[in-house]
Scaffold this motif. Structure first.
Motif, short mmCIF file in Angstrom:
data_model
loop_
_atom_site.label_atom_id
_atom_site.label_comp_id
_atom_site.label_asym_id
_atom_site.label_seq_id
_atom_site.Cartn_x
_atom_site.Cartn_y
_atom_site.Cartn_z
N ALA A 18 0.82 -1.21 0.00
CA ALA A 18 0.00 0.00 0.00
C ALA A 18 0.85 1.26 0.00
O ALA A 18 0.57 2.23 -0.73
CB ALA A 18 -0.92 -0.01 1.23
N THR A 19 1.90 1.27 0.81
CA THR A 19 2.76 2.45 0.89
C THR A 19 3.48 2.69 -0.42
O THR A 19 3.60 3.85 -0.87
CB THR A 19 3.77 2.29 2.04
N ARG A 20 3.98 1.63 -1.05
CA ARG A 20 4.67 1.78 -2.34
C ARG A 20 3.72 2.35 -3.40
O ARG A 20 4.10 3.23 -4.18
CB ARG A 20 5.22 0.42 -2.80
N LEU A 21 2.51 1.87 -3.44
CA LEU A 21 1.56 2.36 -4.44
C LEU A 21 1.15 3.81 -4.16
O LEU A 21 1.09 4.63 -5.08
CB LEU A 21 0.32 1.46 -4.46
N ALA A 22 0.87 4.12 -2.91
CA ALA A 22 0.49 5.49 -2.58
C ALA A 22 1.63 6.45 -2.86
O ALA A 22 1.41 7.59 -3.30
CB ALA A 22 0.06 5.57 -1.11
N GLY A 23 2.86 6.00 -2.61
CA GLY A 23 4.02 6.84 -2.88
C GLY A 23 4.19 7.15 -4.36
O GLY A 23 4.89 8.11 -4.71
N ARG A 24 3.55 6.39 -5.23
CA ARG A 24 3.61 6.64 -6.67
C ARG A 24 2.37 7.38 -7.16
O ARG A 24 2.12 7.45 -8.36
CB ARG A 24 3.79 5.32 -7.41
N GLY A 25 1.61 7.88 -6.22
CA GLY A 25 0.49 8.75 -6.58
C GLY A 25 -0.85 8.08 -6.74
O GLY A 25 -1.81 8.72 -7.19
N HIS A 26 -0.98 6.81 -6.35
CA HIS A 26 -2.23 6.10 -6.51
C HIS A 26 -3.08 6.20 -5.23
O HIS A 26 -2.55 6.29 -4.12
CB HIS A 26 -1.98 4.64 -6.87
N ASP A 27 -4.38 6.16 -5.42
CA ASP A 27 -5.32 6.24 -4.30
C ASP A 27 -5.52 4.83 -3.75
O ASP A 27 -6.06 3.95 -4.44
CB ASP A 27 -6.64 6.83 -4.80
N VAL A 28 -5.11 4.61 -2.50
CA VAL A 28 -5.10 3.27 -1.92
C VAL A 28 -5.90 3.25 -0.63
O VAL A 28 -5.71 4.10 0.25
CB VAL A 28 -3.65 2.81 -1.62
N VAL A 29 -6.79 2.26 -0.52
CA VAL A 29 -7.50 1.97 0.72
C VAL A 29 -6.91 0.69 1.30
O VAL A 29 -6.79 -0.32 0.58
CB VAL A 29 -9.01 1.81 0.50
#
Length: 392
Positions: A18-29
């Motif tokens: 989740a952190t890796r994806l959010a760090g690339r600008g994606h909206d993560v729940v």
């Protein structure tokens, strides 16, 4: 609620992905059924040298380094001691480590929902049951980081773990090494099918805490694993003269050892961590595979979200990675056949020979925990259309 990715399970794999994806600008729940992440810890938390070298883990939550491994037969006599010139292991204090990683996730923009259970898909949306009742999440992809018995894997029609060990462990503080002359941090492992059928019993003493545990095939414990743990704790090697407090932390849970699953992705999502079987079939170590596979998952999902092409998930190929584990899968089958103390004693005796010691060093101190997913061959992107799991 809309999101690019719904991650189910906030253990190490879920938090990292989740952190890796959010760090690339994606909206993560990120949803987890626990109301607190520092409860119900199920892992010993052993990080190997390769993980410590390659990943940014909070050092304040890692115990002292360990360089010694001691392997025992059932009698505990004539152990094989292996010393490494490197810091091979450090044990994570997993409860505060999870909280620190959760803070990192929140700082990256992850929407963390605790006390929230994944209830499957309905009408193309993912249903969560949280403190405020049902919630529907319309997410482009779902990530199953929900453990060895993954509900997401079932929902997506992906492979599920079939070969499981059950493990149980006690953790308690021990006197500092300065108060125990001649003692060094060590990882003690006992091969005894009466206590750990198909696996090992262990004592890990890093000079701050003792971890005393057993694991094995559940159907081979005639009186249950708690009974086996109690018998082992009474005579555990490496802790002579060390007082055991009345109150100890207890951990237990399933351990998948059938190797990385073949089908771990569909056009709608993928699996990470224990849900994907990302655990060494031989040593049952799962933290290094967990982090490496989670990084790979974030790469694949990032590309799929940026291109809008679900076929990119075909690059998340468990079968290609599993091929790298043939040797360890064979050794897992061999270890599962050790059913008598005599067989276990013969196995440890073989490790006393120069070839045996060299092989043990390669397995225990080597860098072969998990292959680099970026170098594994994968099928063409069009293969994604044939992956099962197309629901809704």
């Amino acid at each position: 609620m809309r999101a690019d990715v719904l991650v189910v399970g906030a253990g190490l794999a879920g938090l990292w992905t989740a952190t890796r994806l959010a760090g690339r600008g994606h909206d993560v729940v990120l949803a987890d059924r626990r109301t607190r992440l520092d409860t119900t810890v199920r892992t010993t938390g052993i990080f190997v040298r390769r993980t410590l070298e390659d990943f940014d883990l909070p050092p304040e939550h890692l115990g002292p380094p360990i360089r010694r491994m001691v392997l025992y037969p059932p009698s505990h006599r004539g152990p094989v001691t292996l010393d490494s010139p490197h810091d091979e292991f450090r044990v994570g204090d997993m409860a505060p480590l999870y909280l620190t990683l959760a803070d990192r996730a929140l700082a990256a923009g992850v929407r963390l929902r605790l006390g929230t259970r994944y209830a499957g898909r309905r009408g193309g949306r993912h249903v969560l049951h949280g403190p405020d009742g049902p919630l529907e999440v319309q997410a482009t992809f779902v990530v199953g980081a929900d453990g060895a018995r993954s509900a997401v894997a079932r929902e997506l029609g992906l492979d599920r773990n079939r070969e499981l060990l059950v493990g149980a462990e006690e953790v308690y503080p021990v006197p500092a090494l300065a108060a125990r002359p001649g003692t060094v941090p060590a990882f003690h492992c006992v091969l005894d099918p009466r206590l750990a059928p198909g696996y090992l019993a262990w004592v890990l003493d890093d000079g701050e805490h003792a971890h005393v545990g057993v694991a094995g095939y559940a159907d081979r414990y005639p009186h249950g694993i708690v009974d086996a743990l109690g018998r082992f704790a009474a005579t555990a090697p490496g802790l002579a003269g060390v007082p055991r407090p009345e109150a100890v932390e207890r951990r237990a849970g399933p351990i998948p050892v059938g190797g990385l699953l073949r089908r771990i992705a569909s056009p709608h999502g993928l699996l990470v961590g224990d849900a994907a079987g990302a655990v060494s079939p031989l040593t049952a170590g799962g933290l290094d595979p967990c982090l490496r596979l989670s990084d790979h998952a974030a790469d694949v999902l990032d590309r799929a979200l940026r291109t809008g092409d679900r076929r990119e998930l075909a690059r998340y190929d468990g079968a290609a990675l599993r091929a790298r584990f043939r040797g360890r899968l064979t050794m897992r089958r061999g270890l599962s056949l050790v059913r008598t103390p005599a067989m276990a004693a013969a196995g440890v005796a073989a490790l006393r020979t120069p070839p045996g010691r060299a092989a043990a060093r390669r397995v225990l101190f080597g860098h072969g925990s998990f292959p680099d997913p970026r170098t594994a061959p994968s099928g063409p992107a069009s293969h994604a259309l044939a992956i099962p799991g197309l629901h809704g």
